[in-house]
Design an enzyme around this catalytic site. Structure first.
Site, PDB file in Angstrom:
ATOM      1  N   GLY A 278     -40.496  -6.619  -2.013  1.00  0.00           N
ATOM      2  CA  GLY A 278     -41.264  -7.682  -2.664  1.00  0.00           C
ATOM      3  C   GLY A 278     -42.703  -7.276  -2.941  1.00  0.00           C
ATOM      4  O   GLY A 278     -43.252  -7.558  -4.016  1.00  0.00           O
TER       5      GLY A 278
ATOM      6  N   GLY B 185     -40.736 -13.078  -0.305  1.00  0.00           N
ATOM      7  CA  GLY B 185     -40.608 -11.886   0.539  1.00  0.00           C
ATOM      8  C   GLY B 185     -41.658 -10.866   0.171  1.00  0.00           C
ATOM      9  O   GLY B 185     -41.854 -10.558  -1.003  1.00  0.00           O
TER      10      GLY B 185
ATOM     11  N   LYS C 112     -23.089   1.067   4.154  1.00  0.00           N
ATOM     12  CA  LYS C 112     -24.249   0.370   4.727  1.00  0.00           C
ATOM     13  C   LYS C 112     -24.146   0.366   6.240  1.00  0.00           C
ATOM     14  O   LYS C 112     -23.037   0.299   6.779  1.00  0.00           O
ATOM     15  CB  LYS C 112     -24.287  -1.088   4.232  1.00  0.00           C
ATOM     16  CG  LYS C 112     -25.629  -1.746   4.372  1.00  0.00           C
ATOM     17  CD  LYS C 112     -26.583  -1.201   3.321  1.00  0.00           C
ATOM     18  CE  LYS C 112     -27.700  -2.146   2.997  1.00  0.00           C
ATOM     19  NZ  LYS C 112     -28.171  -1.919   1.623  1.00  0.00           N
TER      20      LYS C 112
ATOM     21  N   GLY D 223     -42.027  -7.779   1.989  1.00  0.00           N
ATOM     22  CA  GLY D 223     -41.747  -6.524   2.696  1.00  0.00           C
ATOM     23  C   GLY D 223     -41.893  -5.379   1.712  1.00  0.00           C
ATOM     24  O   GLY D 223     -42.572  -5.509   0.689  1.00  0.00           O
ATOM     25  N   ASN D 224     -41.247  -4.270   1.982  1.00  0.00           N
ATOM     26  CA  ASN D 224     -41.377  -3.104   1.091  1.00  0.00           C
ATOM     27  C   ASN D 224     -41.008  -3.469  -0.349  1.00  0.00           C
ATOM     28  O   ASN D 224     -41.736  -3.136  -1.288  1.00  0.00           O
ATOM     29  CB  ASN D 224     -40.481  -1.970   1.617  1.00  0.00           C
ATOM     30  CG  ASN D 224     -40.424  -0.804   0.646  1.00  0.00           C
ATOM     31  OD1 ASN D 224     -39.627  -0.793  -0.288  1.00  0.00           O
ATOM     32  ND2 ASN D 224     -41.292   0.172   0.834  1.00  0.00           N
TER      33      ASN D 224
HETATM   34  N1  GLU Z   1     -31.218  -0.081   1.090  1.00  0.00           N
HETATM   35  C1  GLU Z   1     -31.423   0.139  -0.305  1.00  0.00           C
HETATM   36  C2  GLU Z   1     -30.442  -0.681  -1.115  1.00  0.00           C
HETATM   37  O1  GLU Z   1     -29.961  -1.687  -0.683  1.00  0.00           O
HETATM   38  C3  GLU Z   1     -31.442   1.609  -0.670  1.00  0.00           C
HETATM   39  C4  GLU Z   1     -30.198   2.373  -0.362  1.00  0.00           C
HETATM   40  C5  GLU Z   1     -30.330   3.875  -0.528  1.00  0.00           C
HETATM   41  O2  GLU Z   1     -31.371   4.345  -0.930  1.00  0.00           O
HETATM   42  O3  GLU Z   1     -29.332   4.544  -0.240  1.00  0.00           O
HETATM   43  O4  GLU Z   1     -30.182  -0.392  -2.259  1.00  0.00           O
END
Ligand code: GLU
Length: 418
Positions: A221, A216, A104, A218-219
């Site tokens: 929710g 929420g 991350k 956003g994308n």
């Molecule tokens: N950010 C998203 C998650 O927390 C997607 C991660 C991704 O597609 O690699 O799962």
């Protein structure tokens, strides 16, 4: 620090490690972040000044494959949060059985304070910081809170300039023109709606009698609410950081979606009344869906929860202490590592398409996503039933972690670690 997400992530792991009777060496290995990239990135603002931003990429575990996980732009980002999120990605990819580890990234920034060109320079500067640590067979970033396809496009361009060749599989969630996958934008919400369907079948309830509140918009929710609404559930509330939009008879989510997109607020929407933002959490509904940030349901507000069950569309929205209280009340929590895995699943499909240079139709993406999410739900549910025979206090999170941790430990062993 209060409700430190890294403490939550560690505690969740220690909890399942005890149940699985893992030895200390293995637990220490799983608690370890394999690599942490830290830095300060300098960005030239439109007024000519240089501003510095703290940034990280955390790579938790790569036993099952290259690190995978999004990049978050948020003013509240901390190094502990990024590390926790990378651990959660390890379990998430393992639960749904895709060949990745967990990673991350995060930058401490409020992107609303930047112009579009400043945002592009920030995105490129971030990729410069992490470029040597990523790659389509090394670590594959993607969107997360406040990042999107456009940003992935800039980042891909910067990466390809640095390495001097095309490598679309280094990032997922890209624009379609650069090798993005059909269905990726809405994938997290859609995947959550498949988990919801499987769960409601287990409850033996009819969709129209299931009331839902979504925190929420956003994308994640907003698409979750859209799909659940389309499938016939009664969405009585949705919220953003300023308001809760409420209608006990059910909201027209398509209209609310368009209204919010056009006006950037629910204020003035004719189909519901406005309540304070935090009111969404205490509504009397069948399913509460936290789809914003970590720690939404915590020790302080858990007593106000009136929902029958919780489906975690955010990462880490329920703290371990709150989960104990809810579990004692027989409230089931569909854990993040299962419920919101649809995004990374379609990221996986995107990566497969990039490696093959062969692209799929949206219907194919949706059908493959459903198959994978249904399978993951079924395995988590049967593990939950197995654990429940041993302890009445078992949770769906323990079930998901049990499967994920065993898979990762199996991969480490197969590599010759002991
Ligand atoms: N950010 C998203 C998650 O927390 C997607 C991660 C991704 O597609 O690699 O799962």
């Amino acid at each position: 620090m209060k409700n430190n997400p890294l403490e939550s992530a560690k505690q969740q792991l220690l909890d399942i490690a005890k149940i699985l009777e893992l030895d200390k060496k293995t637990v220490d290995r799983l608690l370890k972040i394999e690599n942490l990239v830290s830095g300060e990135i300098s960005v030239k603002l439109d007024n000519g000044r240089i501003q510095k931003f703290k940034a990280w990429r955390s790579q938790h575990n790569s036993a099952c494959g290259p690190y995978k996980g999004g990049i978050r732009f948020h003013e509240g980002v901390t190094v502990e949060e990024v590390q926790a999120l990378s651990m959660w990605m390890t379990w998430k990819t393992a639960v749904v059985g895709i060949p990745y580890g967990g990673g991350k990234g995060g930058v401490v920034v409020n992107p609303k304070n930047l112009s579009k060109s400043e945002l592009q320079r920030l995105s490129r500067a971030y990729i410069k910081l992490i470029a040597e640590h990523i790659g389509s067979d090394k670590d594959i970033p993607a969107p997360d809170v406040n990042t999107n396809a456009e940003i992935m496009g800039w980042m891909l361009d910067e990466y390809e300039k640095i390495v001097g060749r095309k490598e679309p599989g280094v990032l997922t969630g890209k624009p379609l023109e650069l090798g993005g996958s059909k269905g990726r934008t809405e994938a997290t919400g859609l995947g959550g709606s498949y988990v919801l369907d499987s769960f409601v079948k287990k409850l033996k309830k009819q969709k129209k009698n299931v009331s839902i509140a979504v925190q929420g918009f956003g994308n994640v929710g907003s698409y979750f609410a859209k799909f659940a609404y389309k499938n016939g559930y009664k969405i009585v509330a949705v919220s953003d950081s300023k308001n809760t939009l409420y209608n006990e008879k059910g909201l027209n989510i398509d209209k609310a979606f368009d209204y919010k997109a056009a006006n950037d607020t629910f204020k003035g929407f004719p189909g519901g009344k406005l309540l304070p933002a935090e009111a969404v959490l205490s509504l009397n509904v069948d399913i509460l869906v936290p789809a914003a940030l970590e720690n939404a349901v915590n020790e302080e507000n858990v007593s106000k929860i009136n929902a029958r069950h919780i489906l975690e569309m955010a990462n880490g929205p329920v703290t371990p202490r709150a989960e104990e209280v809810l579990t004692a009340k027989k409230i089931l929590i569909l854990p993040d590592v299962l419920a919101n895995a649809g995004g990374v699943v379609v990221s996986y499909f995107e990566w497969v398409q990039n490696l093959q240079n062969y692209y799929w139709e949206k219907e194919e993406v949706y059908a493959k996503l459903k198959k994978l999410m249904d399978k993951a739900f079924a395995s988590v549910w049967s593990e939950f039933e197995r654990l429940s025979k041993v302890s009445k206090k078992s949770t769906l999170r323990q079930a998901a972690y049990s499967l994920a941790v065993q898979k990762v430990v199996g991969a480490m062993k197969a590599r010759g670690e002991n």
